[in-house]
Each structure stands twice: as structure tokens, then as C-alpha cells.
Design a protein around this motif. Structure first.
Motif, PDB file in Angstrom:
ATOM      1  N   LYS A  50     146.565  68.086  11.176  1.00 48.09           N
ATOM      2  CA  LYS A  50     147.021  67.941  12.563  1.00 48.09           C
ATOM      3  C   LYS A  50     145.974  68.521  13.498  1.00 48.09           C
ATOM      4  N   LEU A  51     145.548  67.729  14.481  1.00 49.30           N
ATOM      5  CA  LEU A  51     144.576  68.167  15.465  1.00 49.30           C
ATOM      6  C   LEU A  51     145.158  68.050  16.866  1.00 49.30           C
ATOM      7  N   VAL A  52     145.012  69.105  17.656  1.00 48.43           N
ATOM      8  CA  VAL A  52     145.513  69.123  19.030  1.00 48.43           C
ATOM      9  C   VAL A  52     144.353  69.423  19.962  1.00 48.43           C
ATOM     10  N   PHE A  53     144.011  68.449  20.801  1.00 45.61           N
ATOM     11  CA  PHE A  53     142.956  68.628  21.798  1.00 45.61           C
ATOM     12  C   PHE A  53     143.608  68.730  23.175  1.00 45.61           C
ATOM     13  N   ASP A  54     143.528  69.891  23.799  1.00 42.95           N
ATOM     14  CA  ASP A  54     144.103  70.074  25.125  1.00 42.95           C
ATOM     15  C   ASP A  54     143.182  70.942  25.968  1.00 42.95           C
ATOM     16  N   ASP A  55     143.646  71.319  27.151  1.00 41.53           N
ATOM     17  CA  ASP A  55     142.803  72.059  28.080  1.00 41.53           C
ATOM     18  C   ASP A  55     142.391  73.434  27.570  1.00 41.53           C
ATOM     19  N   ARG A  56     143.066  73.926  26.552  1.00 38.09           N
ATOM     20  CA  ARG A  56     142.708  75.233  26.008  1.00 38.09           C
ATOM     21  C   ARG A  56     141.396  75.202  25.234  1.00 38.09           C
ATOM     22  N   LEU A  57     140.886  74.002  24.974  1.00 39.57           N
ATOM     23  CA  LEU A  57     139.620  73.876  24.269  1.00 39.57           C
ATOM     24  C   LEU A  57     138.474  74.492  25.061  1.00 39.57           C
ATOM     25  N   SER A  58     138.575  74.432  26.373  1.00 38.76           N
ATOM     26  CA  SER A  58     137.499  74.942  27.223  1.00 38.76           C
ATOM     27  C   SER A  58     138.013  76.111  28.037  1.00 38.76           C
ATOM     28  N   ASN A  59     137.354  77.250  27.909  1.00 38.87           N
ATOM     29  CA  ASN A  59     137.744  78.444  28.655  1.00 38.87           C
ATOM     30  C   ASN A  59     136.795  78.738  29.805  1.00 38.87           C
ATOM     31  N   VAL A  60     136.125  77.686  30.289  1.00 39.88           N
ATOM     32  CA  VAL A  60     135.195  77.825  31.410  1.00 39.88           C
ATOM     33  C   VAL A  60     135.989  77.866  32.705  1.00 39.88           C
ATOM     34  N   SER A  61     135.551  78.642  33.686  1.00 38.36           N
ATOM     35  CA  SER A  61     136.251  78.761  34.963  1.00 38.36           C
ATOM     36  C   SER A  61     136.279  77.425  35.689  1.00 38.36           C
ATOM     37  N   SER A  62     137.295  77.250  36.534  1.00 42.96           N
ATOM     38  CA  SER A  62     137.522  75.965  37.197  1.00 42.96           C
ATOM     39  C   SER A  62     136.413  75.578  38.165  1.00 42.96           C
ATOM     40  N   ASP A  63     135.577  76.536  38.616  1.00 41.33           N
ATOM     41  CA  ASP A  63     134.509  76.203  39.553  1.00 41.33           C
ATOM     42  C   ASP A  63     133.253  75.683  38.840  1.00 41.33           C
ATOM     43  N   MET A  64     133.336  75.504  37.535  1.00 34.77           N
ATOM     44  CA  MET A  64     132.213  74.962  36.755  1.00 34.77           C
ATOM     45  C   MET A  64     132.686  73.694  36.035  1.00 34.77           C
ATOM     46  N   GLU A  65     133.087  72.704  36.828  1.00 32.59           N
ATOM     47  CA  GLU A  65     133.709  71.502  36.280  1.00 32.59           C
ATOM     48  C   GLU A  65     132.772  70.724  35.365  1.00 32.59           C
ATOM     49  N   ASP A  66     131.503  70.598  35.739  1.00 30.00           N
ATOM     50  CA  ASP A  66     130.570  69.828  34.903  1.00 30.00           C
ATOM     51  C   ASP A  66     130.376  70.473  33.537  1.00 30.00           C
ATOM     52  N   VAL A  67     130.260  71.803  33.529  1.00 29.84           N
ATOM     53  CA  VAL A  67     130.117  72.527  32.261  1.00 29.84           C
ATOM     54  C   VAL A  67     131.388  72.411  31.434  1.00 29.84           C
ATOM     55  N   LYS A  68     132.523  72.494  32.108  1.00 25.86           N
ATOM     56  CA  LYS A  68     133.811  72.392  31.421  1.00 25.86           C
ATOM     57  C   LYS A  68     133.972  71.027  30.766  1.00 25.86           C
ATOM     58  N   LYS A  69     133.614  69.979  31.500  1.00 25.09           N
ATOM     59  CA  LYS A  69     133.689  68.619  30.955  1.00 25.09           C
ATOM     60  C   LYS A  69     132.779  68.473  29.737  1.00 25.09           C
ATOM     61  N   TYR A  70     131.542  68.949  29.864  1.00 28.73           N
ATOM     62  CA  TYR A  70     130.578  68.848  28.765  1.00 28.73           C
ATOM     63  C   TYR A  70     131.074  69.581  27.523  1.00 28.73           C
ATOM     64  N   LYS A  71     131.568  70.797  27.700  1.00 32.13           N
ATOM     65  CA  LYS A  71     132.021  71.602  26.565  1.00 32.13           C
ATOM     66  C   LYS A  71     133.241  70.965  25.904  1.00 32.13           C
ATOM     67  N   LEU A  72     134.135  70.419  26.711  1.00 28.47           N
ATOM     68  CA  LEU A  72     135.341  69.793  26.173  1.00 28.47           C
ATOM     69  C   LEU A  72     134.992  68.585  25.310  1.00 28.47           C
ATOM     70  N   VAL A  73     134.156  67.712  25.833  1.00 33.09           N
ATOM     71  CA  VAL A  73     133.792  66.492  25.106  1.00 33.09           C
ATOM     72  C   VAL A  73     133.012  66.823  23.837  1.00 33.09           C
ATOM     73  N   ILE A  74     132.058  67.743  23.940  1.00 35.23           N
ATOM     74  CA  ILE A  74     131.250  68.123  22.773  1.00 35.23           C
ATOM     75  C   ILE A  74     132.135  68.708  21.674  1.00 35.23           C
ATOM     76  N   THR A  75     133.114  69.520  22.069  1.00 36.38           N
ATOM     77  CA  THR A  75     133.995  70.138  21.071  1.00 36.38           C
ATOM     78  C   THR A  75     134.820  69.089  20.339  1.00 36.38           C
ATOM     79  N   ILE A  76     135.357  68.126  21.089  1.00 33.98           N
ATOM     80  CA  ILE A  76     136.167  67.078  20.459  1.00 33.98           C
ATOM     81  C   ILE A  76     135.334  66.270  19.468  1.00 33.98           C
ATOM     82  N   PHE A  77     134.161  65.836  19.890  1.00 31.03           N
ATOM     83  CA  PHE A  77     133.307  65.065  18.991  1.00 31.03           C
ATOM     84  C   PHE A  77     132.861  65.914  17.790  1.00 31.03           C
ATOM     85  N   HIS A  78     132.585  67.163  18.023  1.00 31.56           N
ATOM     86  CA  HIS A  78     132.174  68.062  16.929  1.00 31.56           C
ATOM     87  C   HIS A  78     133.269  68.137  15.865  1.00 31.56           C
ATOM     88  N   VAL A  79     134.494  68.319  16.294  1.00 29.38           N
ATOM     89  CA  VAL A  79     135.607  68.431  15.349  1.00 29.38           C
ATOM     90  C   VAL A  79     135.815  67.128  14.599  1.00 29.38           C
TER      91      VAL A  79
END
Length: 389
Positions: A50-79
């Protein structure tokens, strides 16, 4: 000492499949961190069913949206790329992320898998819905599907979800024609939930009525449908029964307006076509600034039989004549009924409640079950009142 250390590490000595199931109860970010515990744990997360991908994947602050998006996508593909073994249950619930193109690629990658049994999918970007790519419909092993904030357009190559048993739509935008085609393509469907606010597209000659929808659900055991603002959805009831009996339907949950004759007729048509119903749950609604003049004549449903019904629940009960006649009709046709629970609308005064109780208790009308309890609940603060017949 070595023997003592081994005996103290009981979790590491568990079978691999048990460890993998334990990891599924953790946020996936924490499950990934277990790989640094030891050599034995390095690859444990890769077999999680069972895999759950949600907003908890990225713990980057909300004022760094581009970094947050990048980290989220990379983590999903990595898994997904490092995961080995079948993924039986997958959950993607992401909000406020502009990653629709990346999600397309993720679904394309997943479409090669025939093992996914349960898929929960919700990608919400303010007022923009996500259109499912054609590759999504290659997930032929699905048994349980939950979709929210999506647009569905079936590809011409789509045949069916032959294994699907449970289907839940929340705010899913689809044409009437596509909806009927989708449901007909799920021959084993046992549970169907549709919660939406006018998300059924009737443009371009599309048509799907409330009654037609149920004809597409011959094997359904549980049906939960919210109301639609479009009145065409309830139009066209020509008989008191469907062409085919809904013999498997046990639980019926509806949002209906008993101001409208078409909605009353459609609701009773479905109930009259469901001989094995065990529970009816209705939430009454009314249109603003509209008075209720529609009446229900019990004589029109003389042949109605509900030999298996045990519970009737009505919420937001306004104490209109049509609603009261409906309660009397169901109680008069249900010999095994154990409980009728009426949750009053805030618009019902205490004086109206007393009159309603007096009418139900003292006025003579057929009651098929002498053991049935009638429970009246006022909104929140005041205690419920129960009357046993």
C-alpha cells in the motif's frame, strides 16, 4: 550479548510481509527513513503493498512552491521506480499543486501494472478539475475506485472494468452518456456512490435520468446518490417499477426533494423495484422560497412490498404532507421494520413536532410491524424522543 540483542529486536525478526504491512501504517516519508536502520531494513519499504502519496511527502514551507513541487514529484517517481513487488492499494491525494502534467506521467507508469486493486485519487487545484488521461483506463485489475475532482472522458478503446466492485465519485464531471457507458462497463459493481453538485453534463443532447441510472446498476448492493440541480435528471418516470428488478440492492441512500413530483415518483420507483432492501436513508432538501403542494397518494402503491426492510432514516425532515405520507407508506409496507429514525430540520418548531407525534401515534394508519420504533430527533441540543408502537 549478541543473543540478547537479537532477542530484543523482535520487529526485525518478523517475516518480510509482516514488516511491509506494518510500514503501510506509517507516512511514506517515515517508511522510507527506515532504510537507514540496518542492512535488513534497507529494502523493506520497497515491498509495501500500500502506497499513500499526499501533501505530507513534502515538508517544505509554503513560500517555496517551486521547490515543494519538485520535491513532491521526485519523491513519487523515486518510490515508484524503486518499488518491487505488487502495489495492491494506491492513494494519491494532493492539493494546491500544479503538477497535472507530472500526474499524467505517473498514471502512465502505473498503467502497466495489473496488480492495483484499490485506487484512491484526488488532485485538487482550486477550481480546476483534473482530466484523467486515457492511460488510466488501462488499470484493468481495479476492484475499488475512488475519484474526486476529476473529469472523465472515456477513450474509444475502453471496454470495461471487469473486476470493479466499488465505485465512488465525488465532484466528478462527466457527460450523461459517458456515465451510463461507464456504469454498464462495470458488470460486477456492488457499491456505487455519486456525490456532486450538478456535475452531470446534459449538453449536446446527452441524457441520463435518475431511473435510467439505476437500470445501469443491476448488481448493486449499496447505492448512495446526492441530488442534482438539473431537473431533467428526475424527469420521465413513466411507471412505478423499473424494467428490471434491483434484486441485490440492500442499502439505498438518497438526497431528494419532496417538493418535486418527479423526485417523489423516481424515488418510489426505485424503492418499488428493490424487493430486498434492508435500509433506506433519505436526506430531504427543499428549494429556497418554494412551497410544498405535492402530495403522495399511498393508493398508487398498493402493491409495494418491503419484506426485508429493517431501518428507515430520514434527515432534514420538514414535516410536509408528502414527507409524512411517505413515512406512513413505508411503515405500512415493512413487516420486519425495527426502527424509523426521523431527524428534524431546524425549521420544524416544537409545536409542529408535538402535532407530528400526535398524528403518528394516535391517528390510525396501517403499521406492518408492531415492533417498530419511531425515533424523533431534534437538531443537536434537545434530546431525542422515542415512541415504540
Amino acid at each position: 550479548m549478541k543473543a540478547q540483542r537479537q532477542s530484543s529486536d523482535r520487529i526485525s525478526n518478523l517475516p518480510q510481509d509482516i514488516i511491509e504491512k506494518i510500514l503501510t501504517f506509517m507516512p511514506i516519508r517515515d517508511a522510507l527513513k527506515t532504510s537507514i536502520l540496518s542492512k535488513k531494513w534497507r529494502h523493506c519499504w520497497k515491498g509495501m503493498p500500500k502506497l499513500v502519496f499526499d501533501d505530507r511527502l513534502s515538508n517544505v514551507s509554503s513560500d517555496m512552491e517551486d521547490v515543494k513541487k519538485y520535491k513532491l514529484v521526485i519523491t513519487i517517481f523515486h518510490v515508484l521506480l524503486l518499488h518491487r513487488g505488487p502495489i495492491l492499494e494506491l492513494c494519491i491525494c494532493i492539493s494546491d499543486e500544479e503538477i497535472f502534467n507530472e500526474i499524467d506521467q505517473i498514471i502512465l507508469h502505473l498503467s502497466w501494472s495489473k496488480n492495483i486493486k484499490k485506487f484512491i485519487f484526488e488532485v485538487y487545484q482550486f477550481d480546476e478539475y483534473y482530466k484523467l488521461p486515457s492511460s488510466f483506463f488501462s488499470l484493468q485489475g481495479l476492484e475499488h475506485l475512488f475519484l474526486k475532482y476529476c473529469i472523465i472522458e472515456l477513450p474509444s478503446t475502453f471496454n470495461e472494468f471487469s473486476m470493479l466492485k466499488s465505485l465512488k465519485f465525488y465532484e466528478v464531471y462527466i457527460t450523461a452518456t459517458m456515465l451510463k457507458r461507464f456504469l454498464i462497463s462495470c458488470p460486477l459493481l456492488e457499491e456505487f456512490t455519486w456525490i456532486g453538485y450538478d456535475c452531470l453534463d446534459f449538453t449536446g443532447g446527452n441524457k441520463c435520468t435518475f431511473v435510467e441510472l439505476f437500470t445501469c446498476l443491476p448488481s448493486a448492493q449499496v447505492v448512495n446518490i446526492s441530488w442534482f440541480e438539473n431537473k431533467d435528471f428526475y424527469a420521465g418516470v413513466m411507471s412505478q417499477k423499473l424494467p428490471t428488478s434491483l434484486v441485490y440492492l440492500r442499502i439505498l441512500v438518497l438526497q431528494v426533494c419532496f417538493h418535486e413530483q418527479d423526485q417523489i415518483s423516481s424515488t418510489l420507483c426505485v424503492i418499488n423495484s428493490s424487493p430486498n432492501l434492508e435500509k433506506i436513508n433519505l436526506r430531504m432538501i427543499r428549494y429556497v422560497a418554494q412551497t410544498c403542494t405535492t402530495l403522495l397518494d399511498p393508493q398508487d402503491y398498493f402493491g409495494l412490498k418491503l419484506d426485508h426492510l429493517k431501518e428507515l432514516v430520514i434527515t432534514s425532515f420538514h414535516n410536509y404532507a408528502s414527507e409524512m405520507e411517505f413515512v406512513k407508506l413505508i411503515m405500512g409496507k415493512s413487516p420486519l421494520l425495527k426502527k424509523t429514525r426521523i431527524k428534524l430540520s431546524t425549521s420544524v418548531s416544537v409545536e409542529e413536532e408535538v402535532k407530528m407525534l400526535r398524528d403518528l401515534v394516535y391517528l390510525q394508519f396501517p403499521r406492518a410491524s408492531p415492533e417498530a420504533k419511531l425515533i424523533i430527533e431534534r437538531p443537536k441540543t434537545l434530546p431525542a424522543k422515542a415512541v415504540k408502537f
